[in-house]
Enzyme design. Structure first.
Site, PDB file in Angstrom:
ATOM      1  N   HIS A 146       0.816  -1.099  -0.063  1.00  0.00           N
ATOM      2  CA  HIS A 146      -0.197   0.119   0.243  1.00  0.00           C
ATOM      3  C   HIS A 146       0.956   1.273   0.089  1.00  0.00           C
ATOM      4  O   HIS A 146       2.078   1.206  -0.979  1.00  0.00           O
ATOM      5  CB  HIS A 146      -1.064  -0.067   1.150  1.00  0.00           C
ATOM      6  CG  HIS A 146      -1.854   1.056   1.673  1.00  0.00           C
ATOM      7  ND1 HIS A 146      -2.469   1.658   0.618  1.00  0.00           N
ATOM      8  CD2 HIS A 146      -2.631   1.511   1.720  1.00  0.00           C
ATOM      9  CE1 HIS A 146      -3.657   2.954   0.327  1.00  0.00           C
ATOM     10  NE2 HIS A 146      -3.548   2.537   2.075  1.00  0.00           N
ATOM     11  N   HIS A 205      -2.035  -2.262  -9.700  1.00  0.00           N
ATOM     12  CA  HIS A 205      -2.655  -1.534  -8.609  1.00  0.00           C
ATOM     13  C   HIS A 205      -4.335  -2.483  -8.703  1.00  0.00           C
ATOM     14  O   HIS A 205      -4.927  -2.692  -9.519  1.00  0.00           O
ATOM     15  CB  HIS A 205      -3.456  -0.284  -9.484  1.00  0.00           C
ATOM     16  CG  HIS A 205      -3.686   0.327  -8.589  1.00  0.00           C
ATOM     17  ND1 HIS A 205      -5.592   0.313  -7.792  1.00  0.00           N
ATOM     18  CD2 HIS A 205      -3.333   1.791  -7.284  1.00  0.00           C
ATOM     19  CE1 HIS A 205      -5.702   0.968  -7.064  1.00  0.00           C
ATOM     20  NE2 HIS A 205      -4.543   1.971  -6.584  1.00  0.00           N
ATOM     21  N   ASP A 219       2.942   5.534  -6.630  1.00  0.00           N
ATOM     22  CA  ASP A 219       4.772   5.211  -6.001  1.00  0.00           C
ATOM     23  C   ASP A 219       6.050   5.849  -6.952  1.00  0.00           C
ATOM     24  O   ASP A 219       6.526   4.905  -6.004  1.00  0.00           O
ATOM     25  CB  ASP A 219       4.464   4.188  -5.319  1.00  0.00           C
ATOM     26  CG  ASP A 219       3.154   4.402  -3.879  1.00  0.00           C
ATOM     27  OD1 ASP A 219       2.079   3.496  -4.022  1.00  0.00           O
ATOM     28  OD2 ASP A 219       3.181   5.321  -3.539  1.00  0.00           O
TER      29      ASP A 219
END
Ligand code: SDX
Length: 428
Positions: free
Chosen positions: A264, A305, A363
């Site tokens: 996460h 994702h 990210d």
């Protein structure tokens, strides 16, 4: 009028399941009538479960679309600023001039933390992971603000939201200062939110603060990109904690704990560690092979994702911000950035990643950007938590404002032993 789905379990067990339509995206099948049929639904990971109704954020994973209160993330990142986005997420509308000014004043009024909290840091080792510290000190805030813990009072909920949004930068910067043995810097409320954060991170009492508008704008955009993301793991945790009646500071601490995981919010830290491990573009093929090997737990961090099966719209913006920051900091020829670009190109051309619709997520570039700003890897997820606090608290407020929040209590598919009798030791 809602349509119904008809469920036929066997010839004499059927149910009409109402279908609720969404403003955007998938309709949902209401399974409440299952209560009369003695069955549960089964959805480990909740990938196909709408746990709530919400009006805050919408994601279309196939289109790569992200809307905060209906506004596309691309427009907000380009035209808005983080505190304006905070107002939008909390209130549902963009503020006018007077509303924005009053909101900013409210936030500035709460940037200081109680002096006693400074002593909490002394209990941690200097090399403690800052997410461990943040979990502790944010949870501890609940012991300082008894005047805003009545979660059934809308004014107290709003005050707790302002306090959290205002104090997260102060606490985050204190984690960094503590780790390098420098004195904590107080917030300077004549600065805007993001510049104030950079001042508390990199300022020192012995010389005046030198701002970089480019870096302040860059960190503000990073905050916007990370502000909210529908019912992700940490937001779902905050909602679950809030459903038990826990106070807002404890709920946000629970969100911080969940965000820390590398699957996460911890992914930005994991991306940098992965790039350092890969080291050189010539090693990329072997790491791509590892990522594809089912027997190898290695995954390409910053890729994939649960919802986006197209490019994460935040990743595109993050890449642009990365370029700007590298140019501003004179690191345009950053080997890490070049390695990341090479890795992205190779992965996007690989059949495995194409077939499984694995694209870079937010990210993938955020870590390189933060690193170029001089922010240490261990602080990356703290920055994510700082930015996501407004999303967490907006969902917490949305849930509680309905006035009929029921405690979250999923059930299970039990595969354990049938009832059996205790076995005395001499018979085991
Ligand atoms: C965030 O939910 C949110 O909104 C989160 C977030 C937010 O803003 O709150 O967007 C922030 O958490 C972004 C994600 C950051 N995590 C990472 O970058 C870590 C690396 N990514 C993976 O761990 C993974 O992609 C997840 C955890 C993000 C999603 O995992 P899923 O739900 O299992 O992914 P999937 O079901 O789409 O996977 C499909 C297949 C699987 O293989 P099979 O079981 O079909 O054989 O793709 C594989 C996965 O094993 N796969 C990967 C992979 N990600 C998925 N293989 C290699 N490398 C990867 N990164």
């Amino acid at each position: 009028m809602t349509d119904n789905a008809k469920l036929v379990l066997n010839k004499d067990q059927t149910a009409e399941l109402p279908i609720h339509k969404a403003t955007l995206g998938e309709p949902v099948i209401d399974i409440a009538p299952l209560a009369n049929l003695g069955h549960f639904t089964y959805d480990p990971g909740f990938g196909l479960t709408a746990a709530c109704a919400s009006s805050i954020t919408y994601i279309d994973g196939n289109k790569g679309q992200l809307l905060y209160r209906g506004y596309p993330i691309e427009q907000l990142a380009e035209k808005s600023d983080y505190l304006e986005v905070c107002y939008l997420l909390l209130e549902g509308e963009l503020p006018n001039t007077a509303q924005k000014s009053a909101f900013i004043d409210q936030i500035k009024h709460h940037t200081l933390i109680h002096e006693q909290i400074r002593s909490f840091f002394n209990g941690f080792r200097r090399d403690a992971h800052p997410m461990a510290i943040m979990m502790g000190v944010v949870g501890a805030l609940s012991s300082f603000y008894h005047d805003s813990l009545d979660i059934h009072n809308a004014e107290y909920r709003q005050l707790a939201a302002y306090r959290l949004i205002a104090k997260m930068p102060t606490l985050a910067a204190m984690c960094y200062k503590y780790s390098i043995g420098q004195p904590f810097m107080y917030p300077q409320n004549h600065l805007d939110y993001s510049e104030n954060f950079l001042q508390m991170m990199f300022g020192v009492p012995s010389s005046p603060w030198q701002n970089s508008p480019t870096l302040a704008r860059a960190i503000d955009k990073i905050f916007i990109l990370h502000a909210d993301h529908e019912q992700n793991a940490s937001t779902s945790t905050v909602r679950m904690a809030g459903s038990s009646g826990a106070n807002p500071f404890a709920c946000i601490a629970a969100g911080i704990a969940t965000l820390w995981g590398p699957a996460h919010g911890g992914a930005n830290e994991a991306v940098l560690n992965m790039l350092h491990e890969i080291g050189d573009a010539k090693h990329i093929p072997q790491y791509i092979a590892k990522a594809k090997d089912k027997n190898d737990p290695f995954r390409l961090m910053g890729f994939g994702h649960r919802v986006y099966k197209n490019y994460d719209p935040r990743a595109k913006i993050m890449r642009e911000v990365c370029h700007e920051v590298l140019a501003e900091t004179g690191k345009g020829d950053s080997p890490l950035f070049k390695l990341a670009m090479a890795l992205e190109k190779i992965a996007l051309e690989d059949d495995y990643f194409i077939e499984k619709k694995l694209y870079p997520n937010v990210d993938f570039y955020s870590g390189i950007t933060l690193s170029a700003m001089g922010i240490p890897i261990s602080m990356f997820t703290v920055i994510f938590a700082l930015a996501r606090t407004v999303g967490w608290i907006s969902h917490w407020m949305e849930m509680l404002s309905t006035g009929n929040t029921k405690i979250g209590r999923p059930r299970q598919l039990y595969l354990g032993e049938k009832q059996r009798n205790f076995v005395p030791m001499k018979k085991r």
